[in-house]
Every structure is written in structure tokens, then in C-alpha cells.
Design a protein around this motif. Structure first.
Motif, PDB file in Angstrom:
ATOM      1  N   PHE A   1       0.941  -1.035   0.176  1.00  0.00           N
ATOM      2  CA  PHE A   1      -0.064  -0.544   0.150  1.00  0.00           C
ATOM      3  C   PHE A   1       1.375   1.296  -0.219  1.00  0.00           C
ATOM      4  O   PHE A   1       2.081   1.371   0.841  1.00  0.00           O
ATOM      5  N   GLY A   2       0.574   2.081  -0.669  1.00  0.00           N
ATOM      6  CA  GLY A   2       1.380   3.781  -0.807  1.00  0.00           C
ATOM      7  C   GLY A   2       2.230   3.874  -1.344  1.00  0.00           C
ATOM      8  O   GLY A   2       2.978   4.539  -1.196  1.00  0.00           O
ATOM      9  N   ILE A   3       2.473   3.235  -2.215  1.00  0.00           N
ATOM     10  CA  ILE A   3       2.923   3.123  -3.725  1.00  0.00           C
ATOM     11  C   ILE A   3       2.901   4.396  -4.383  1.00  0.00           C
ATOM     12  O   ILE A   3       1.712   4.810  -5.397  1.00  0.00           O
ATOM     13  N   ASN A   4       3.874   5.398  -3.935  1.00  0.00           N
ATOM     14  CA  ASN A   4       3.206   6.966  -5.665  1.00  0.00           C
ATOM     15  C   ASN A   4       4.197   6.655  -6.774  1.00  0.00           C
ATOM     16  O   ASN A   4       3.510   6.260  -7.459  1.00  0.00           O
ATOM     17  N   ILE A   5       5.891   6.544  -6.511  1.00  0.00           N
ATOM     18  CA  ILE A   5       6.495   6.687  -8.054  1.00  0.00           C
ATOM     19  C   ILE A   5       6.802   5.447  -7.817  1.00  0.00           C
ATOM     20  O   ILE A   5       6.934   4.643  -7.469  1.00  0.00           O
ATOM     21  N   MET A   6       6.489   4.375  -8.985  1.00  0.00           N
ATOM     22  CA  MET A   6       7.372   3.624 -10.195  1.00  0.00           C
ATOM     23  C   MET A   6       8.170   4.290 -10.579  1.00  0.00           C
ATOM     24  O   MET A   6       7.873   4.981 -12.001  1.00  0.00           O
TER      25      MET A   6
ATOM     26  N   VAL B   1       6.109   7.625   1.369  1.00  0.00           N
ATOM     27  CA  VAL B   1       6.610   9.087   2.327  1.00  0.00           C
ATOM     28  C   VAL B   1       7.743   7.724   2.894  1.00  0.00           C
ATOM     29  O   VAL B   1       6.760   6.514   3.444  1.00  0.00           O
ATOM     30  N   GLY B   2       8.905   8.046   3.256  1.00  0.00           N
ATOM     31  CA  GLY B   2       9.398   6.515   3.523  1.00  0.00           C
ATOM     32  C   GLY B   2      10.447   5.323   2.176  1.00  0.00           C
ATOM     33  O   GLY B   2      11.229   5.433   2.240  1.00  0.00           O
ATOM     34  N   GLU B   3       9.576   4.390   3.128  1.00  0.00           N
ATOM     35  CA  GLU B   3       9.956   2.968   2.350  1.00  0.00           C
ATOM     36  C   GLU B   3      10.286   2.884   0.579  1.00  0.00           C
ATOM     37  O   GLU B   3       9.476   4.031  -0.354  1.00  0.00           O
ATOM     38  N   SER B   4      11.119   2.801  -0.058  1.00  0.00           N
ATOM     39  CA  SER B   4      11.573   2.627  -1.451  1.00  0.00           C
ATOM     40  C   SER B   4      11.953   1.086  -1.658  1.00  0.00           C
ATOM     41  O   SER B   4      12.964   0.800  -0.269  1.00  0.00           O
ATOM     42  N   TYR B   5      11.618   0.620  -2.934  1.00  0.00           N
ATOM     43  CA  TYR B   5      12.387  -1.192  -2.765  1.00  0.00           C
ATOM     44  C   TYR B   5      12.514  -1.014  -4.193  1.00  0.00           C
ATOM     45  O   TYR B   5      12.348  -0.578  -5.486  1.00  0.00           O
ATOM     46  N   TRP B   6      13.931  -1.891  -4.859  1.00  0.00           N
ATOM     47  CA  TRP B   6      14.098  -1.467  -5.511  1.00  0.00           C
ATOM     48  C   TRP B   6      14.755  -3.501  -6.483  1.00  0.00           C
ATOM     49  O   TRP B   6      14.556  -4.195  -5.468  1.00  0.00           O
ATOM     50  N   GLY B   7      14.580  -3.861  -7.566  1.00  0.00           N
ATOM     51  CA  GLY B   7      14.708  -5.713  -8.237  1.00  0.00           C
ATOM     52  C   GLY B   7      16.376  -5.296  -8.154  1.00  0.00           C
ATOM     53  O   GLY B   7      16.762  -4.501  -7.869  1.00  0.00           O
TER      54      GLY B   7
END
Length: 116
Positions: A29-34, A101-107
Motif C-alpha cells: 500500500f502507499g506506492i507513489n512513484i514507480m 513517505v519513507g520506504e523505497s524498494y528495488w529489484g
């Protein structure tokens, strides 16, 4: 822990096309930018394209008019359609999901190689 998994990379000839996909291991939930980024060994990672949750795309000048980014918010999926590929597009392509806000995830990335 959320993992992003890219697929669709490989070898293609100059002028060819390729499609990349990225999916999260679970819904977040809460993903803004991809976005899609790429990196060549020995060089800095660069932004290729990104899209806001509302669907506004941004492209680097080097891919504008050739690449198309899209996303599926219901499935936390990201796509990149690449056309008219050039040798300079050869790189490891990674997807990135950023929350408001906050978390960022990477492949971990997928290799795209464009042969002359």
C-alpha cells in the motif's frame, strides 16, 4: 520483506523491441512513484522513466519517443515497452517503487543487451 522481480530482459538486435515487467512479491500500500533505472558497469545508475500513481510519466531525454512506461496499480506492476533499441541502451534495468513517505524498494535487475 517486499521483493521486486523484473522479467523480460535478454538479447535483441539494434532497432528491435523488448518489453520489461516488474512485480512486487506482495501487494504494498502507499506506492507513489514507480520507475525504471539502468546501469552500465563503471557508470552511475540513471533514471530511464518513472510514473506517478496518477499516471504522469517522465522520461530521460535519451529514451523519449522510444520507450513507454505503464503501471497497474491494482497489482503493483510496472512495465516498460522499449522500441528502436540502440547499443547504448545496453544495461542492467532495475525497477523501483517509492512510497509517499519513507520506504523505497528495488529489484535486482534484468540485463538488456542490444547487439549491433
Amino acid at each position: 520483506q517486499v521483493q521486486l522481480v523484473e522479467s523480460g530482459g535478454g538479447l535483441v538486435q539494434t532497432g528491435g523491441s523488448m518489453n520489461l515487467s516488474c512485480v512486487a512479491s506482495r501487494y504494498v500500500f502507499g506506492i507513489n512513484i514507480m520507475g525504471w533505472h539502468r546501469q552500465v558497469p563503471g557508470q552511475r545508475r540513471e533514471l530511464v522513466a518513472e510514473m506517478s500513481r496518477e499516471g504522469t510519466p517522465q522520461y530521460s531525454d535519451s529514451v523519449k519517443g522510444r520507450f513507454t512506461i505503464s503501471r497497474d496499480n491494482t497489482k503493483n506492476m510496472l512495465f516498460l515497452q522499449m522500441t528502436d533499441l540502440r547499443a547504448e541502451d545496453t544495461a542492467v534495468y532495475s525497477c523501483n517503487f517509492r512510497k509517499w513517505v519513507g520506504e523505497s524498494y528495488w529489484g535486482q535487475g534484468t540485463q538488456v543487451t542490444v547487439s549491433p
